[in-house]
Scaffold this motif. Structure first.
Motif, PDB file in Angstrom:
ATOM      1  N   GLU A   1       0.810  -1.211   0.000  1.00  0.00           N
ATOM      2  CA  GLU A   1       0.000   0.000   0.000  1.00  0.00           C
ATOM      3  C   GLU A   1       0.851   1.273   0.000  1.00  0.00           C
ATOM      4  N   ALA A   2       2.152   1.122   0.218  1.00  0.00           N
ATOM      5  CA  ALA A   2       3.037   2.296   0.238  1.00  0.00           C
ATOM      6  C   ALA A   2       3.539   2.668  -1.153  1.00  0.00           C
ATOM      7  N   VAL A   3       3.276   1.828  -2.146  1.00  0.00           N
ATOM      8  CA  VAL A   3       3.807   2.058  -3.487  1.00  0.00           C
ATOM      9  C   VAL A   3       2.846   2.934  -4.295  1.00  0.00           C
ATOM     10  N   LEU A   4       3.361   4.041  -4.793  1.00  0.00           N
ATOM     11  CA  LEU A   4       2.597   4.932  -5.667  1.00  0.00           C
ATOM     12  C   LEU A   4       3.178   4.854  -7.066  1.00  0.00           C
ATOM     13  N   GLN A   5       2.345   4.708  -8.060  1.00  0.00           N
ATOM     14  CA  GLN A   5       2.809   4.657  -9.441  1.00  0.00           C
ATOM     15  C   GLN A   5       2.113   5.723 -10.259  1.00  0.00           C
ATOM     16  N   HIS A   6       2.901   6.483 -11.019  1.00  0.00           N
ATOM     17  CA  HIS A   6       2.366   7.506 -11.913  1.00  0.00           C
ATOM     18  C   HIS A   6       3.150   7.480 -13.210  1.00  0.00           C
ATOM     19  N   ASP A   7       2.445   7.556 -14.309  1.00  0.00           N
ATOM     20  CA  ASP A   7       3.122   7.729 -15.590  1.00  0.00           C
ATOM     21  C   ASP A   7       3.775   9.110 -15.630  1.00  0.00           C
ATOM     22  N   THR A   8       4.848   9.205 -16.379  1.00  0.00           N
ATOM     23  CA  THR A   8       5.668  10.417 -16.377  1.00  0.00           C
ATOM     24  C   THR A   8       5.361  11.249 -17.623  1.00  0.00           C
ATOM     25  N   TYR A   9       4.918  12.483 -17.391  1.00  0.00           N
ATOM     26  CA  TYR A   9       4.563  13.385 -18.481  1.00  0.00           C
ATOM     27  C   TYR A   9       5.401  14.652 -18.401  1.00  0.00           C
ATOM     28  N   GLU A  10       5.567  15.285 -19.532  1.00  0.00           N
ATOM     29  CA  GLU A  10       6.173  16.603 -19.582  1.00  0.00           C
ATOM     30  C   GLU A  10       5.359  17.468 -20.536  1.00  0.00           C
ATOM     31  N   LEU A  11       5.555  18.776 -20.430  1.00  0.00           N
ATOM     32  CA  LEU A  11       4.833  19.707 -21.296  1.00  0.00           C
ATOM     33  C   LEU A  11       5.753  20.239 -22.379  1.00  0.00           C
ATOM     34  N   PRO A  12       5.271  20.328 -23.615  1.00  0.00           N
ATOM     35  CA  PRO A  12       6.004  21.099 -24.620  1.00  0.00           C
ATOM     36  C   PRO A  12       6.090  22.560 -24.184  1.00  0.00           C
ATOM     37  N   ASN A  13       7.089  23.250 -24.681  1.00  0.00           N
ATOM     38  CA  ASN A  13       7.272  24.648 -24.304  1.00  0.00           C
ATOM     39  C   ASN A  13       6.071  25.494 -24.699  1.00  0.00           C
ATOM     40  N   LEU A  14       5.578  26.278 -23.749  1.00  0.00           N
ATOM     41  CA  LEU A  14       4.522  27.243 -24.028  1.00  0.00           C
ATOM     42  C   LEU A  14       5.131  28.574 -24.451  1.00  0.00           C
ATOM     43  N   ARG A  15       4.388  29.341 -25.221  1.00  0.00           N
ATOM     44  CA  ARG A  15       4.883  30.643 -25.691  1.00  0.00           C
ATOM     45  C   ARG A  15       4.765  31.717 -24.624  1.00  0.00           C
ATOM     46  N   THR A  16       3.927  31.492 -23.627  1.00  0.00           N
ATOM     47  CA  THR A  16       3.778  32.446 -22.530  1.00  0.00           C
ATOM     48  C   THR A  16       3.138  31.730 -21.354  1.00  0.00           C
ATOM     49  N   TYR A  17       3.385  32.244 -20.143  1.00  0.00           N
ATOM     50  CA  TYR A  17       2.760  31.713 -18.930  1.00  0.00           C
ATOM     51  C   TYR A  17       1.669  32.654 -18.418  1.00  0.00           C
ATOM     52  N   ILE A  18       1.356  33.695 -19.173  1.00  0.00           N
ATOM     53  CA  ILE A  18       0.397  34.704 -18.699  1.00  0.00           C
ATOM     54  C   ILE A  18      -0.593  35.047 -19.800  1.00  0.00           C
ATOM     55  N   ARG A  19      -1.764  35.455 -19.390  1.00  0.00           N
ATOM     56  CA  ARG A  19      -2.740  36.033 -20.313  1.00  0.00           C
ATOM     57  C   ARG A  19      -3.746  36.829 -19.506  1.00  0.00           C
ATOM     58  N   GLY A  20      -3.940  38.080 -19.859  1.00  0.00           N
ATOM     59  CA  GLY A  20      -4.864  38.918 -19.118  1.00  0.00           C
ATOM     60  C   GLY A  20      -4.449  39.027 -17.669  1.00  0.00           C
TER      61      GLY A  20
END
Length: 371
Positions: free
Chosen positions: A249-268
């Motif tokens: 019950e102590a084992v956690l499994q998650h698939d590993t993802y990454e994000l492609p580069n975004l052009r900005t982290y802000i809007r409005g």
């Protein structure tokens, strides 16, 4: 001034604390029924500790969970591939800390007023004008901060046509284990590279050991503890003993993802941070550290320059840095996931010939950050 934070993880809570300490009204919307963390261990590196210093919390980790840098990388037989000068790394960059993820969440949560936390709130849509639609109605704020992870509703709402997360080709297991007396002794943190898989361990101050495992696998596949014990049974000590002492019950499994580069982290009047903005493979242990940097940088920029100029400054400072570290994280562990026996043999022959100081030089841009 009011900030709405979507997501009650480490990055979101750190952002809420940073704005609260600057006199803002803050509200944290978290979809889970309580604000906590189910993860295992978490290594906070020198730059992450300096970000926590900006919140007045760094010394809590330095004194409660001191740790050392990675001693190096071994192969499955125990031979060193890379050895780090641990004392020199600490001298150059400062201390490391190790903490349970839930403990860090508790520290951050305790710094906020109880009325600022709204667990059990599912956000449906975020608009650039500061409007948030959730299952309890609609909220508005001067600033919305999306800290809702790799599958961020905030990011999908504001940039619906941006590329989504991509699976990196391997899955990750995490667990905390308590080795039996005389078995599975560990001296510092070490990572072991096999063919298409690896195993790392870090001793915790309370005697437990945090282990992380990564292996090439199709997305969505699941492997239990018994199979992991079989898979790593022939690897060098203390790996088999660490897994033998673990509980299923102590084992956690998650698939590993990454994000492609975004052009900005802000809007409005909205910004994203942490995994919502730059989810990266966990090969450098920088995910939480970068989220902490994001949080304190955003609060400082907006509070100093105002919302519009502050958001632009946040994006200018954080996007190039986090995307550089994500690229480095992607690249640094790629040889561990080579599947070819010949390529792995060449790797194991070549890596010990590299200078011992190579790791320190490669990671310098990450560790030397200051606010």
């Amino acid at each position: 001034m009011k900030a709405l934070v979507v997501g009650g993880g480490i990055g979101g809570l750190a952002a809420a604390v940073a704005f609260h300490q600057r006199g803002w009204q803050v509200e944290v919307l978290e979809r889970a029924p309580e604000i906590t963390e189910i993860g295992a261990g978490l290594s906070i590196q020198p730059n992450g500790l300096r970000a926590l210093d900006a919140l007045g919390l760094g010394d809590l980790l330095r004194t409660g969970g001191p740790a050392a840098p990675l001693r190096g990388i071994r192969n499955v037989n125990g031979a060193w591939l890379i050895r780090n000068d641990v004392e020199e790394l600490e001298r150059r960059f400062g201390p490391w800390a190790i903490v349970h993820r839930a403990a860090l969440v508790d520290i951050l949560r305790a710094t906020l007023p109880a009325h600022a936390l709204r667990p059990g709130t599912v956000v449906r849509e975020v608009l650039p004008d500061g409007t948030v639609h959730h299952d309890g109605g609609t909220a508005t704020a001067d600033l919305v901060i999306g800290a809702d992870g790799v599958h961020s509703v905030t990011r999908r709402s504001i940039w619906p046509h941006a590329a989504g997360p991509r699976y990196v080709g391997y899955t990750t297991w995490r667990l905390l284990t308590t080795p039996h007396t005389g078995e599975g002794s560990v001296e510092g943190s070490v990572e072991i590279w096999g063919r298409g898989e690896r195993f790392g361990y870090i001793p915790m101050p309370d005697g437990r050991v945090y282990c992380y495992l990564m292996g090439n696998a199709p997305a969505g596949s699941r492997t239990g503890l018994d199979r992991l014990r079989e898979r790593y049974a022939r690897w060098h000590d203390p790996i088999p003993a660490l897994l033998d002492a673990a509980r299923p019950e102590a084992v956690l499994q998650h698939d590993t993802y990454e994000l492609p580069n975004l052009r900005t982290y802000i809007r409005g009047r909205a910004a994203i941070l942490g995994d919502a903005a730059h989810a990266m493979a966990p090969n450098l242990g920088q995910g939480a550290c970068q989220a902490l940097e994001d949080a304190v940088t955003l609060a400082a920029a907006v509070d100093t320059l105002g919302i519009d100029a502050g958001l632009r400054e946040y994006d200018r400072l954080r996007r190039p840095r986090t995307q550089m570290i994500a690229q480095l994280s992607r690249r640094v562990a790629a040889p561990a996931h080579w599947g070819s026996p010949l390529a792995t043999a060449l790797r194991d022959t070549a890596l010990p010939l590299l200078p011992n100081a190579l790791f320190g030089r490669s990671i310098t841009p990450a560790y030397t950050w200051t606010l």
